[in-house]
Design a protein around this motif. Structure first.
Motif, PDB file in Angstrom:
ATOM      1  N   VAL A  71       0.858  -1.183   0.000  1.00 60.49           N
ATOM      2  CA  VAL A  71       0.000   0.000   0.000  1.00 60.49           C
ATOM      3  C   VAL A  71       0.897   1.237   0.000  1.00 60.49           C
ATOM      4  O   VAL A  71       1.749   1.396   0.875  1.00 60.49           O
ATOM      5  CB  VAL A  71      -0.924   0.029   1.237  1.00 60.49           C
ATOM      6  CG1 VAL A  71      -1.759   1.303   1.247  1.00 60.49           C
ATOM      7  CG2 VAL A  71      -1.836  -1.189   1.252  1.00 60.49           C
ATOM      8  N   VAL A  72       0.711   2.105  -0.994  1.00 63.97           N
ATOM      9  CA  VAL A  72       1.492   3.342  -1.101  1.00 63.97           C
ATOM     10  C   VAL A  72       0.613   4.504  -0.655  1.00 63.97           C
ATOM     11  O   VAL A  72      -0.434   4.761  -1.244  1.00 63.97           O
ATOM     12  CB  VAL A  72       1.998   3.567  -2.540  1.00 63.97           C
ATOM     13  CG1 VAL A  72       2.796   4.868  -2.619  1.00 63.97           C
ATOM     14  CG2 VAL A  72       2.846   2.389  -2.992  1.00 63.97           C
ATOM     15  N   ILE A  73       1.063   5.189   0.390  1.00 61.55           N
ATOM     16  CA  ILE A  73       0.283   6.259   1.015  1.00 61.55           C
ATOM     17  C   ILE A  73       0.988   7.597   0.786  1.00 61.55           C
ATOM     18  O   ILE A  73       2.182   7.722   1.064  1.00 61.55           O
ATOM     19  CB  ILE A  73       0.142   6.010   2.529  1.00 61.55           C
ATOM     20  CG1 ILE A  73      -0.630   4.717   2.783  1.00 61.55           C
ATOM     21  CG2 ILE A  73      -0.538   7.184   3.229  1.00 61.55           C
ATOM     22  CD1 ILE A  73      -0.648   4.304   4.249  1.00 61.55           C
ATOM     23  N   PRO A  74       0.286   8.628   0.294  1.00 65.19           N
ATOM     24  CA  PRO A  74       0.913   9.949   0.185  1.00 65.19           C
ATOM     25  C   PRO A  74       1.201  10.514   1.566  1.00 65.19           C
ATOM     26  O   PRO A  74       0.493  10.226   2.535  1.00 65.19           O
ATOM     27  CB  PRO A  74      -0.139  10.782  -0.551  1.00 65.19           C
ATOM     28  CG  PRO A  74      -1.431  10.100  -0.271  1.00 65.19           C
ATOM     29  CD  PRO A  74      -1.121   8.639  -0.151  1.00 65.19           C
ATOM     30  N   GLU A  75       2.234  11.316   1.667  1.00 69.35           N
ATOM     31  CA  GLU A  75       2.699  11.794   2.969  1.00 69.35           C
ATOM     32  C   GLU A  75       1.642  12.601   3.711  1.00 69.35           C
ATOM     33  O   GLU A  75       1.618  12.621   4.943  1.00 69.35           O
ATOM     34  CB  GLU A  75       3.976  12.620   2.788  1.00 69.35           C
ATOM     35  CG  GLU A  75       3.817  14.099   2.485  1.00 69.35           C
ATOM     36  CD  GLU A  75       3.187  14.425   1.139  1.00 69.35           C
ATOM     37  OE1 GLU A  75       2.868  15.600   0.901  1.00 69.35           O
ATOM     38  OE2 GLU A  75       3.003  13.522   0.293  1.00 69.35           O
ATOM     39  N   TRP A  93       6.723  10.540   0.230  1.00 66.59           N
ATOM     40  CA  TRP A  93       6.899  11.911   0.709  1.00 66.59           C
ATOM     41  C   TRP A  93       7.099  12.836  -0.487  1.00 66.59           C
ATOM     42  O   TRP A  93       8.182  12.916  -1.061  1.00 66.59           O
ATOM     43  CB  TRP A  93       8.090  11.998   1.655  1.00 66.59           C
ATOM     44  CG  TRP A  93       7.924  11.187   2.905  1.00 66.59           C
ATOM     45  CD1 TRP A  93       8.156   9.857   3.072  1.00 66.59           C
ATOM     46  CD2 TRP A  93       7.478  11.667   4.172  1.00 66.59           C
ATOM     47  NE1 TRP A  93       7.880   9.471   4.358  1.00 66.59           N
ATOM     48  CE2 TRP A  93       7.466  10.570   5.064  1.00 66.59           C
ATOM     49  CE3 TRP A  93       7.094  12.930   4.657  1.00 66.59           C
ATOM     50  CZ2 TRP A  93       7.082  10.693   6.401  1.00 66.59           C
ATOM     51  CZ3 TRP A  93       6.715  13.053   5.978  1.00 66.59           C
ATOM     52  CH2 TRP A  93       6.712  11.946   6.831  1.00 66.59           C
ATOM     53  N   MET A  94       6.049  13.590  -0.841  1.00 65.40           N
ATOM     54  CA  MET A  94       6.125  14.564  -1.920  1.00 65.40           C
ATOM     55  C   MET A  94       6.364  15.970  -1.366  1.00 65.40           C
ATOM     56  O   MET A  94       6.496  16.930  -2.123  1.00 65.40           O
ATOM     57  CB  MET A  94       4.853  14.530  -2.754  1.00 65.40           C
ATOM     58  CG  MET A  94       4.538  13.147  -3.317  1.00 65.40           C
ATOM     59  SD  MET A  94       2.951  13.107  -4.158  1.00 65.40           S
ATOM     60  CE  MET A  94       2.576  11.353  -4.100  1.00 65.40           C
ATOM     61  N   SER A  95       6.373  16.084  -0.039  1.00 67.95           N
ATOM     62  CA  SER A  95       6.606  17.368   0.612  1.00 67.95           C
ATOM     63  C   SER A  95       7.050  17.104   2.042  1.00 67.95           C
ATOM     64  O   SER A  95       6.962  15.977   2.533  1.00 67.95           O
ATOM     65  CB  SER A  95       5.334  18.221   0.621  1.00 67.95           C
ATOM     66  OG  SER A  95       4.386  17.674   1.521  1.00 67.95           O
ATOM     67  N   GLY A 269       8.616  20.603  -1.510  1.00 69.39           N
ATOM     68  CA  GLY A 269       9.152  19.575  -2.393  1.00 69.39           C
ATOM     69  C   GLY A 269       9.548  20.252  -3.690  1.00 69.39           C
ATOM     70  O   GLY A 269       9.670  21.482  -3.750  1.00 69.39           O
ATOM     71  N   LYS A 270       9.757  19.465  -4.747  1.00 70.08           N
ATOM     72  CA  LYS A 270      10.075  20.047  -6.057  1.00 70.08           C
ATOM     73  C   LYS A 270       8.790  20.586  -6.676  1.00 70.08           C
ATOM     74  O   LYS A 270       8.022  19.839  -7.271  1.00 70.08           O
ATOM     75  CB  LYS A 270      10.693  18.986  -6.964  1.00 70.08           C
ATOM     76  CG  LYS A 270      12.112  18.594  -6.617  1.00 70.08           C
ATOM     77  CD  LYS A 270      12.571  17.395  -7.429  1.00 70.08           C
ATOM     78  CE  LYS A 270      12.510  17.642  -8.915  1.00 70.08           C
ATOM     79  NZ  LYS A 270      12.976  16.480  -9.695  1.00 70.08           N
ATOM     80  N   ASP A 271       8.555  21.872  -6.518  1.00 68.82           N
ATOM     81  CA  ASP A 271       7.326  22.465  -7.044  1.00 68.82           C
ATOM     82  C   ASP A 271       7.301  22.399  -8.568  1.00 68.82           C
ATOM     83  O   ASP A 271       8.344  22.465  -9.232  1.00 68.82           O
ATOM     84  CB  ASP A 271       7.197  23.915  -6.580  1.00 68.82           C
ATOM     85  CG  ASP A 271       6.788  24.015  -5.114  1.00 68.82           C
ATOM     86  OD1 ASP A 271       6.636  22.959  -4.473  1.00 68.82           O
ATOM     87  OD2 ASP A 271       6.621  25.142  -4.626  1.00 68.82           O
ATOM     88  N   ARG A 272       6.107  22.317  -9.103  1.00 65.68           N
ATOM     89  CA  ARG A 272       5.948  22.150 -10.550  1.00 65.68           C
ATOM     90  C   ARG A 272       5.971  23.467 -11.316  1.00 65.68           C
ATOM     91  O   ARG A 272       6.464  23.522 -12.441  1.00 65.68           O
ATOM     92  CB  ARG A 272       4.643  21.394 -10.847  1.00 65.68           C
ATOM     93  CG  ARG A 272       4.683  19.946 -10.391  1.00 65.68           C
ATOM     94  CD  ARG A 272       3.464  19.170 -10.828  1.00 65.68           C
ATOM     95  NE  ARG A 272       3.662  17.747 -10.557  1.00 65.68           N
ATOM     96  CZ  ARG A 272       3.325  16.767 -11.369  1.00 65.68           C
ATOM     97  NH1 ARG A 272       2.770  17.043 -12.542  1.00 65.68           N
ATOM     98  NH2 ARG A 272       3.535  15.506 -11.054  1.00 65.68           N
TER      99      ARG A 272
END
Length: 357
Positions: A71-75, A93-95, A269-272
């Motif tokens: 299971v992959v959970i966003p941070e 962890w995207m942020s 994080g790396k902002d788009r």
């Protein structure tokens, strides 16, 4: 795991992961949740969120909590971790700051961020809590109804990093940026893997180089605006355009027109948005908060990054003048960033292969 019917960069990233895994023959699904605290899985229509139906996606409306499953959970949903007892849990962890804020831990976010806006958002949320829970409520409530206190995040629970560490023996951690990697190391987590992201190829190819570049300075009004406003006060007569309220086509045209994009936000994080500006041949100026302080995340020369806690706005203005007056030369300083962006998708796929085999 993804929130239902939301269309954001992080949510799209979850769909891109499932899309690639399925293309590689893996049995992979998106599962949507409608409530973070209870981890309620959406079961109504089993439909992919409309914005992501272009991807090869299947939807699961239940989870088999067994050791055979991952299971992959966003941070930002890390507080759902205890709902999975047997499955292998991976936190993506995207942020950093956004993760701490969404999971409602005030101490952690105060400790791990330098950005004024992030701390003020947290402070306002504490005041909002005091409105409801303390005798000071009636007094604070008057300020609240004057829009002095506004909460940016829902704070459904207080899920601290200490709680994550207690679960760490059964967790894997994926990180989207080097800044996040360093944060995870500081928390003494084990089993950390790089899993980044990429700018949608449709955006990368929708560039009109025939549009004449103008002395336009683009900025994000939702990030670092405190610093941008101070800069604008000493730069009367310059054309600043806030990137808000535009269609995708209008946004692309603005990027094609502008010579410069500035961003003094927290960069959790790396902002788009800075990357989208860069591939449209905008020069970039940032602060040094979060990921923007790392060359690996925002790969531009340090002369275009400024310490906003001790900012010399005259120096920033001089840098902007140099870019606007010498754009044809200065744009070459951002060639490496553009090259990195063009290779993000293939790197993303290699990282998935490395993790999932």
């Amino acid at each position: 795991m993804a929130p239902y019917k939301y269309a954001t960069g992080g949510v799209e990233l979850a769909h891109q992961l499932v899309d690639y895994l399925r293309e590689k023959g893996k049995e992979a699904y998106v599962f949507y949740i409608s409530d973070i605290v209870s981890c309620k899985i959406v079961k109504d229509d089993n439909q992919v969120t409309e914005a992501y139906r272009k991807y090869n996606i299947a939807v699961a409306n239940s989870i088999d909590d067994s050791p055979e499953n991952v299971v992959v959970i966003p941070e930002s949903f890390v507080l759902t971790t205890p709902h999975f007892k047997k499955a292998q849990v991976c936190i993506w962890w995207m942020s950093v700051e956004n993760a701490l804020a969404w999971n409602g831990n005030f101490t952690d976010i105060w400790k791990h961020t330098q950005c004024f806006e992030q701390k003020m958002n947290m402070f306002k949320s504490i005041l909002k809590w005091m409105v409801k829970k303390t005798p000071l409520g009636p007094v604070i409530c008057k300020l609240y109804h004057k829009d002095f206190i506004r909460s940016k995040y829902p704070y459904p629970n207080n899920y601290s990093m200490e709680k994550v560490r207690k679960e760490d023996s059964r967790l894997y951690h994926f990180y989207q940026a080097t800044y996040i990697q360093q944060f995870l190391y500081s928390q003494h987590f084990d089993r950390i893997f790089r899993l980044t992201d990429y700018i949608n190829p449709e955006i990368q190819t929708n560039i009109d180089t025939s549009v004449k570049k103008e002395n336009i300075i683009l900025y994000n009004p939702k990030k670092g605006i405190r610093y941008t406003k101070k800069l604008m006060k000493i730069m009367h007569g310059y054309k600043f355009v806030a990137l808000q309220g535009f269609t995708r086509e209008q946004l692309n045209h603005l990027f094609d027109q502008a010579k410069l994009y500035i961003d003094f936000g927290p960069f959790p994080g790396k902002d788009r948005l800075p990357r989208e500006a860069a591939i449209h041949n905008c020069c970039i100026i940032t602060g040094r908060f979060g990921a923007s302080g790392y060359f690996e995340d925002i790969p531009i020369n340090g002369r275009y990054k400024f310490d906003m806690l001790h900012a010399n706005y005259s120096k920033i203005k001089t840098c902007i003048d140099d870019i606007l007056n010498n754009y044809d030369v200065r744009i070459d300083d951002f060639a490496y960033m553009r090259e990195c962006i063009h290779h993000e998708q293939e790197k993303f796929y290699r990282e998935i292969d490395n993790i999932f085999g």
